[in-house]
Design an enzyme around this catalytic site. Structure first.
Site, short mmCIF file in Angstrom:
data_model
loop_
_atom_site.label_atom_id
_atom_site.label_comp_id
_atom_site.label_asym_id
_atom_site.label_seq_id
_atom_site.Cartn_x
_atom_site.Cartn_y
_atom_site.Cartn_z
N CYS A 134 0.82 -1.21 0.00
CA CYS A 134 0.00 0.00 0.00
C CYS A 134 0.85 1.26 0.00
O CYS A 134 0.46 2.28 -0.55
CB CYS A 134 -0.94 0.01 1.20
SG CYS A 134 -2.29 -1.15 1.04
N CYS A 167 14.29 8.39 -8.44
CA CYS A 167 12.92 7.88 -8.33
C CYS A 167 12.43 8.28 -6.94
O CYS A 167 12.95 9.23 -6.37
CB CYS A 167 12.88 6.37 -8.54
SG CYS A 167 13.79 5.46 -7.29
#
Lengths: 79, 440
Positions: B220, B393
């Protein structure tokens, strides 16, 4: 028309959520599964369902009817 | 004299209230301090409900069972509202780790100060809803040494956890202890619900004998989850627990409930019965005690993101070093390899954006675009040495994968490129360089 539905991780790997493959109406579960090579890594971690029913990934032949739904359902672990 | 009497009366009242407050604090304290794996304190002996309780629950069920809820994030939280009403003569036992940065869904229970265990604040709030129910918070991560003993003390277990190792652990423990497991999970816009190890139905291993390779698991924290989806699945878990506890039974030992929020559709997938050769619930099981599930799954029992080490340190730079390079105006290309949805949240203005996936697929259009940008930047220098491309990233994992791909690009087309990744990614940038940069 038969639809193959990809859920959760399988949709990410396959790069699509739904497709309508053409071809012979009689296929084995494994043949159906092998349509997408990218899914090989999650082979032991999916529920493979035809007409909303669990099917063992094997050589048994499935007779697909128009409107049938094939679903590839990896478990999700979030919460 | 009247004022003096009034003052004395008030002082007596204050003393009485203070005594009451001390008493209440005492009652709360022991449950907060329970160690793992503590024996359950006995339920107070009661032969019948009081008149007030009968009035309160006149339209509802009285359930004698106890329930163990593992995890109180997005899935575990909705239980609080379902416990508000039913006369749940039971123990809620919350197991979790300490507060982390909460997901949107977990935010629902986020009332206490940060650093307080979620289980404790959730149980304290539940107690506020219904004082007739006893809630036992438990702090700490569930592990193979404590799980079986704990699970044996309950009638039904609900898995509201957020990671793969815990799911195998809880399932195996339920099989070994012979308890039904109401398992819910959610990610992004999808939810799943199955009742495992119940009335001849499969266990988690019957359906998923091998854990997924860690690389293929989206948690999640990475993938995100919509709070409404965990709310819906969590409420359905509570419903199935109520049905099992009251003897009505559940049909989700034969069906998997799938919720697709995007399509707005529930599907019931008929499941296989339990597997005769299942390693844990089969006829001759090879697993007879709990194992090391983190080793089994190759990942840790948390939904936090892993830190990969794919590159040697010479191929990586720190955010501090990158900031220096920026300040010195050293010509380079900054390549952001996050998915578009994350770039939309926040980005560094000068970054070139190509999702890792496009690099992995060797997408022609994107590679040509990268080549063009490198060529443009290169024109600003007359040096013949390798041209630097820094890759960034979110956390510094995908950027390492991207560097590996860039290192294999054909020199003929791209020229000599020196690719390095920025350690810790944009989240390190946010904590160490620019505190106004969003963290997500």
């Amino acid at each position: 028309m038969v639809s193959v539905l990809y859920f959760a991780r399988s949709a990410e790997l396959a790069g699509l959520r739904c497709e309508n493959p053409l071809g012979p109406r009689q296929k084995s579960a494994l043949q159906l599964w092998r349509r997408s090579v990218k899914l090989a890594v999650i082979r032991d971690q999916v529920v493979f369902a035809v007409r909303q029913e669990y099917v063992l990934l094997g050589d048994q032949l499935l007779l697909l009817q128009p409107g049938d739904e094939v679903a590839i359902i990896p478990p999700i672990s979030g919460g | 004299a009247m004022a003096g009497a009034a003052a004395a009366r008030l002082r007596a009242e204050i003393r009485r209230r203070e005594r009451e407050l001390r008493g209440l604090r005492e009652r709360l304290r022991p449950s907060w301090l329970l160690g793992f794996p503590a024996e359950l304190p006995p339920l107070p002996a009661r032969s019948a409900l009081s008149a007030a309780e009968i009035l309160r629950y006149s339209r509802q069920l009285v359930l004698p069972d106890s329930v163990l809820v593992v995890g109180c994030g997005g899935l575990g939280c909705p239980w609080r509202s379902t416990w508000r009403r039913p006369a749940w003569a039971a123990w809620g036992w919350w197991i979790t780790t300490w507060w982390r940065r909460a997901t949107a869904a977990a935010g629902a229970a986020r009332r206490g100060a940060r650093g307080r265990p979620k289980a404790r604040s959730a149980a304290a709030r539940c107690g506020g809803f219904n004082s007739a129910v006893q809630y036992v918070p438990y702090r700490g991560a569930l592990g193979p040494r404590s799980a079986l003993r704990l699970v044996r003390q309950y009638d039904i277990v609900a898995d509201c956890s957020d990671n793969v190792p815990t799911r195998y652990l809880v399932s195996d423990a339920c099989v070994l202890a012979g308890k039904p497991l109401v398992s819910g999970s959610a990610l992004r816009l999808e939810g799943q619900l199955v009742v495992y190890n119940y009335r001849g139905g499969p266990c988690y291993r019957c359906l998923f004998p091998e854990p997924p390779p860690p690389d293929t698991v989206t948690n999640c924290a990475d993938g995100g989850v919509l709070g409404v989806v965990t709310g819906i699945i969590g409420c359905m878990q509570a419903l199935e627990v109520l049905k099992i506890a009251s003897g009505m039974g559940s049909s989700f030992h034969q069906y998997m409930l799938m919720f697709d929020a995007l399509e707005g559709r529930f599907r019931n997938i008929k499941l296989r019965p339990k597997k005769a050769d299942c390693a844990v619930c089969g006829d001759s099981p090879s697993i007879t005690c709990l194992q090391d599930y983190e080793a089994f799954c190759g990942s840790s029992a948390t939904d936090k993101c892993r830190t990969l080490q794919l590159l040697p340190s010479k191929d990586r730079i720190s955010v501090e070093r990158y900031k220096e390079l920026l300040d010195e105006r050293v010509p380079h290309v900054l390549l952001d390899v996050r998915p578009q949805v994350e770039v939309d949240i926040c980005r560094l203005e000068h970054a070139v954006h190509i999702p890792l996936r496009k690099l992995e697929e060797k997408d022609e259009e994107y590679l040509q675009y990268l080549q063009k940008r490198i060529r443009e930047e290169k024109q600003r220098t007359d040096e013949q040495t390798s041209f630097p491309v820094y890759v960034i990233c979110k956390l510094g994992n995908d950027s390492q994968k991207a560097v590996k791909i860039l290192q294999e690009l054909p020199v003929k087309e791209f020229g000599s490129v020196l690719a390095k990744d920025i350690k810790g990614g944009l989240m390190a940038w946010a904590t160490k360089i620019d505190s106004t940069f969003p963290q997500y």
